[in-house]
Design an enzyme around this catalytic site. Structure first.
Site, PDB file in Angstrom:
ATOM      1  N   HIS A  65       0.829  -1.213   0.000  1.00  0.00           N
ATOM      2  CA  HIS A  65       0.000   0.000   0.000  1.00  0.00           C
ATOM      3  C   HIS A  65       0.856   1.253   0.000  1.00  0.00           C
ATOM      4  O   HIS A  65       0.547   2.232  -0.661  1.00  0.00           O
ATOM      5  CB  HIS A  65      -0.905   0.007   1.231  1.00  0.00           C
ATOM      6  CG  HIS A  65      -2.057  -0.931   1.102  1.00  0.00           C
ATOM      7  ND1 HIS A  65      -2.676  -1.497   2.169  1.00  0.00           N
ATOM      8  CD2 HIS A  65      -2.698  -1.381   0.003  1.00  0.00           C
ATOM      9  CE1 HIS A  65      -3.656  -2.280   1.747  1.00  0.00           C
ATOM     10  NE2 HIS A  65      -3.685  -2.227   0.440  1.00  0.00           N
ATOM     11  N   GLU A  82       0.381 -18.346 -19.207  1.00  0.00           N
ATOM     12  CA  GLU A  82       1.273 -18.075 -18.084  1.00  0.00           C
ATOM     13  C   GLU A  82       1.810 -19.343 -17.426  1.00  0.00           C
ATOM     14  O   GLU A  82       2.429 -19.296 -16.370  1.00  0.00           O
ATOM     15  CB  GLU A  82       0.604 -17.155 -17.057  1.00  0.00           C
ATOM     16  CG  GLU A  82      -0.830 -17.448 -16.746  1.00  0.00           C
ATOM     17  CD  GLU A  82      -1.518 -16.374 -15.900  1.00  0.00           C
ATOM     18  OE1 GLU A  82      -0.871 -15.413 -15.475  1.00  0.00           O
ATOM     19  OE2 GLU A  82      -2.721 -16.532 -15.654  1.00  0.00           O
ATOM     20  N   ASN A 138       4.564 -12.474 -15.638  1.00  0.00           N
ATOM     21  CA  ASN A 138       4.859 -12.502 -14.194  1.00  0.00           C
ATOM     22  C   ASN A 138       4.808 -13.949 -13.699  1.00  0.00           C
ATOM     23  O   ASN A 138       5.673 -14.393 -12.949  1.00  0.00           O
ATOM     24  CB  ASN A 138       3.837 -11.674 -13.407  1.00  0.00           C
ATOM     25  CG  ASN A 138       3.800 -10.237 -13.871  1.00  0.00           C
ATOM     26  OD1 ASN A 138       4.730  -9.775 -14.524  1.00  0.00           O
ATOM     27  ND2 ASN A 138       2.732  -9.530 -13.555  1.00  0.00           N
ATOM     28  N   ASP A 139       3.780 -14.658 -14.130  1.00  0.00           N
ATOM     29  CA  ASP A 139       3.664 -16.060 -13.744  1.00  0.00           C
ATOM     30  C   ASP A 139       4.472 -16.976 -14.647  1.00  0.00           C
ATOM     31  O   ASP A 139       5.053 -17.950 -14.179  1.00  0.00           O
ATOM     32  CB  ASP A 139       2.192 -16.489 -13.773  1.00  0.00           C
ATOM     33  CG  ASP A 139       1.460 -15.998 -12.544  1.00  0.00           C
ATOM     34  OD1 ASP A 139       2.020 -16.124 -11.442  1.00  0.00           O
ATOM     35  OD2 ASP A 139       0.348 -15.461 -12.689  1.00  0.00           O
ATOM     36  N   ARG A 148       7.596 -15.610  -7.456  1.00  0.00           N
ATOM     37  CA  ARG A 148       7.693 -14.203  -7.865  1.00  0.00           C
ATOM     38  C   ARG A 148       7.690 -13.239  -6.681  1.00  0.00           C
ATOM     39  O   ARG A 148       8.106 -12.099  -6.805  1.00  0.00           O
ATOM     40  CB  ARG A 148       6.544 -13.848  -8.834  1.00  0.00           C
ATOM     41  CG  ARG A 148       5.185 -14.056  -8.239  1.00  0.00           C
ATOM     42  CD  ARG A 148       4.079 -14.010  -9.281  1.00  0.00           C
ATOM     43  NE  ARG A 148       3.519 -12.688  -9.467  1.00  0.00           N
ATOM     44  CZ  ARG A 148       2.442 -12.426 -10.203  1.00  0.00           C
ATOM     45  NH1 ARG A 148       1.847 -13.417 -10.861  1.00  0.00           N
ATOM     46  NH2 ARG A 148       1.985 -11.222 -10.327  1.00  0.00           N
ATOM     47  N   CYS A 200       0.798  -8.937 -20.923  1.00  0.00           N
ATOM     48  CA  CYS A 200       0.338  -8.031 -19.868  1.00  0.00           C
ATOM     49  C   CYS A 200       1.137  -8.170 -18.584  1.00  0.00           C
ATOM     50  O   CYS A 200       0.797  -7.576 -17.565  1.00  0.00           O
ATOM     51  CB  CYS A 200      -1.156  -8.200 -19.610  1.00  0.00           C
ATOM     52  SG  CYS A 200      -1.597  -9.885 -19.144  1.00  0.00           S
TER      53      CYS A 200
HETATM   54  C1  PEP Z   1       1.020 -12.239 -15.163  1.00  0.00           C
HETATM   55  O1  PEP Z   1       1.061 -13.308 -14.551  1.00  0.00           O
HETATM   56  O2  PEP Z   1       1.940 -11.805 -15.885  1.00  0.00           O
HETATM   57  C2  PEP Z   1      -0.166 -11.367 -15.044  1.00  0.00           C
HETATM   58  C3  PEP Z   1      -0.284 -10.284 -15.765  1.00  0.00           C
HETATM   59  O3  PEP Z   1      -1.093 -11.717 -14.119  1.00  0.00           O
HETATM   60  P1  PEP Z   1      -0.943 -11.380 -12.561  1.00  0.00           P
HETATM   61  O4  PEP Z   1       0.256 -10.507 -12.375  1.00  0.00           O
HETATM   62  O5  PEP Z   1      -2.210 -10.728 -12.151  1.00  0.00           O
HETATM   63  O6  PEP Z   1      -0.762 -12.757 -11.990  1.00  0.00           O
HETATM   64 MG    MG Z   2      -0.728 -14.095 -13.684  1.00  0.00          MG
END
Ligand code: PEP
Ligand code: MG
Length: 604
Positions: A209, A451, A474-475, A485, A522
């Site tokens: 936050h 992912e 990210n995943d 992560r 994304c």
């Molecule tokens: C990702 O995994 O890259 C993604 C965009 O989803 P999140 O970060 O919400 O897991």
């Molecule tokens: Mg993800």
């Protein structure tokens, strides 16, 4: 793990200290130069004070008065936060109000005062300490955040109980960087921006936050600095780079000169970016790349538009769940999706179905602790095993799709049967709506997140089933490299430029394009300016990033040609290590785009 590198051994106090470099997690961009300023510790331990039986009643009255005063102060903070940084940030204070108003908590404090006959301060301190300890024992950022929230509420309540509410911490007299082991959202909100030019804290991650608030307030910040606050001394000169996570203590004259120049250049760059909003996101040779925003709550659409985004590539719908205690019903969800879709229209919005689980635990659903939550009951797996929850969400999304700018996306797909199952669920809901005469977009585009490595390996099988792919790096990085992560201990192993990751992105794009569907990305890599050339060269059709990152990425896209991008991507694919890829990208950026201050972000 945050690292620190002492360039020279520490010296006796009287001799001038030597420059020391610390590395933390970049949490809010910008460069701050000033003096170390410590924030006074907020809630030191409260000792028990025995009271006489006749004092019980007045103590309870005191408690009620303090709760009332704290409530008023929090409501004021909430309004101030909304005014300064928008609704999302205001919600941080909603969470605080919920903690304060919790009936169980208030009942417990009252009955303990009665039973144990200790002063209110101690009972409040101790009752909340038990909650904090419980939460801190749990794994995951969410519980740590909750514990920090409880601490913040406790500090405010104690301030009123102890009559210290007016003694606001004294601010510094000169440009400073606030240093603290941790910093509560309330304290962050009340920072005097005139004097405090940056924040350096030991704890926290980029999604805490405090980090979110710092970004909204546009104060450069570095978090997760380890034991930094025990190394810094009040009044010492400090340089903080919120773009790279680097902090220099007692910098040399040369470093000061270098960073003053960097700060100037960065500020100039930022003012140039403001002019890019209306311009299209396309390369010099006219190759269009959709540049979208990632949002957590509907009103963030405004920020996507004001930063020049052409749509929303990822609406993390689970935040509708996580920002409150219960499941949102169909109407609430419909309102939220419709609000976002209408504000964006005719631009597209991609709504991802709930990605609960992993580190996004919901007490109502995740009552039982899992041994490996990221390999467990998460995302589409939760939706598929809760048909009612899933159906409600699909109904709400479809109802919001009437104007034909909504896309639907399913997270954590690993196998074909899951795609078939979610499509069947969607079909059933469509039938239901038709029967009820409720309109929706019959052609709503259906996509999946890529992912999990298995999804890449069978991308040729999955692609004909859907209308688009969106790569969640990210995943994907986490599952490919077997690196949590969110775990600071192994953060050095989490490498977005690992050749395996690059090949997986390349293969996903190729298989998607072979089937004639667009492929976007994304994950956070899409917002890394160093990686933009690489991603465009790998053929991505869409990049979706946090709204604030849109202008910088657009600036890079508009400064390059697609042919250059392909050459760089090709070279990167031939390299064998993540370090080599990062080095190549840094070199290419410096050579090709010497006018862009990319090196701000590449100080890693
Ligand atoms: C990702 O995994 O890259 C993604 C965009 O989803 P999140 O970060 O919400 O897991
Ligand atoms: Mg993800």
């Amino acid at each position: 793990m945050p690292t620190q590198k002492t360039e020279k051994k520490s010296t006796p106090a009287r001799r001038k200290a030597k420059e020391t470099t610390f590395r933390g997690i970049p949490a809010s961009p910008g460069i701050a130069i000033g003096r170390v300023h410590f924030l006074r510790a907020d809630s030191s331990e409260v000792m028990p004070r025995k009271i006489a039986p006749y004092e019980v009643e007045p103590e309870i009255k005191r408690l009620e008065r303090a709760i009332k005063q704290t409530r008023a102060a929090m409501t004021e903070s909430r309004e101030r936060a909304i005014e300064m940084a928008g609704e999302t940030v205001g919600r941080i204070f909603d969470a605080h109000l919920l903690i304060l108003e919790d009936e169980e908590f208030q009942k417990e404090v009252r009955s303990r005062i009665l039973r144990e006959q200790f002063g209110t301060e101690f009972i409040v301190y101790d009752t909340m300490e038990r909650t904090i300890e419980l939460m801190e024992k749990q794994k995951g950022e969410l519980f740590r955040e909750r514990a920090a929230d409880v601490r913040d509420v406790r500090a405010q309540l104690l301030r009123f109980l102890q009559g210290n509410e007016k003694s606001a911490p004294k601010g510094p007299d000169e440009p400073s960087v606030l240093v603290a082991p941790g910093l509560s959202p309330t304290n962050t909100l009340h920072i005097d921006k005139e004097r405090i030019h940056g924040i350096a804290i030991d704890l926290g991650g980029a999604t805490s936050h405090t980090a979110i608030l710092a970004r909204s307030l546009e104060i450069p910040a570095v978090v997760g600095l380890g034991n930094f606050s025990t190394r810094a001394k009040e009044g010492q000169t400090i340089i903080l780079n919120g773009n790279s996570g680097k902090v220099l203590l007692a910098p040399t004259t040369a470093s000061l000169k270098e960073y003053r120049a960097k700060r100037k250049r960065y500020q100039k760059f930022q003012s140039e970016l403001a002019g890019l909003c209306e311009l299209p996101s396309e390369t010099r040779d006219g190759h269009a790349v959709e540049l979208h925003g990632n949002i957590e709550l509907p009103h963030e659409v405004e920020s996507v538009l004001s930063h020049g985004g052409s749509g929303v590539g990822l609406f993390r719908s689970e935040y509708l769940f996580l920002t409150r205690g219960t499941s949102p019903d169909e109407e609430e969800q419909f309102e939220a999706y419709k609000k976002a879709a209408d504000a964006l229209w005719p631009r597209p919005i991609t709504i991802r179905t709930f990605d609960l689980g992993g580190d996004k635990l919901h007490p109502g659903l995740h009552a039982q602790a899992e041994r490996n939550p990221f390999l467990g009951w998460r995302a589409i797996r939760v939706s598929l095993s809760h048909p009612d929850l899933f159906r409600t969400q699909l109904r709400a999304i479809l109802r919001a799709s009437v104007k034909k700018n909504v896309r639907i996306m399913f997270p954590l797909i690993a196998s074909l049967w899951e795609v078939r199952k979610v499509k069947q669920a969607l079909k059933n809901v469509m039938k239901e709506l038709r029967r009820e005469g409720i309109p929706f977009d019959e052609e709503i585009p259906v996509g999946i997140m890529i992912e999990v490595p298995s999804a890449v390996i069978i991308a040729d099988v999955l692609a004909p089933e859907v209308d688009f792919f969106s790569i969640g790096t990210n995943d994907l990085i986490m599952y490919t490299l077997a690196v949590d992560r969110g775990n600071e201990m192994v953060s050095d192993y989490y490498r977005a430029h690992h050749p395996a990751v690059l090949r997986l992105i390349r293969d996903t794009v190729q298989r998607g394009h072979d089937a004639g569907i667009p492929v976007g990305i994304c994950g956070e890599i899409a917002a890394d300016p160093l990686s933009t050339v690489l991603l465009i060269g790998l053929g991505l059709d869409e990049l979706s990033v946090s709204p604030g990152e849109i202008p910088e990425i657009k600036k890079i896209i508009r400064s390059i040609s697609s042919a250059d991008c392909k050459t760089v991507a090709q070279k990167a694919l031939e390299l064998s290590t993540a370090a080599d890829v990062s080095r190549l990208l840094e070199k290419e950026m410096k050579v090709r785009f010497a006018d862009l201050p990319i090196w701000f972000t590449s100080e890693r």
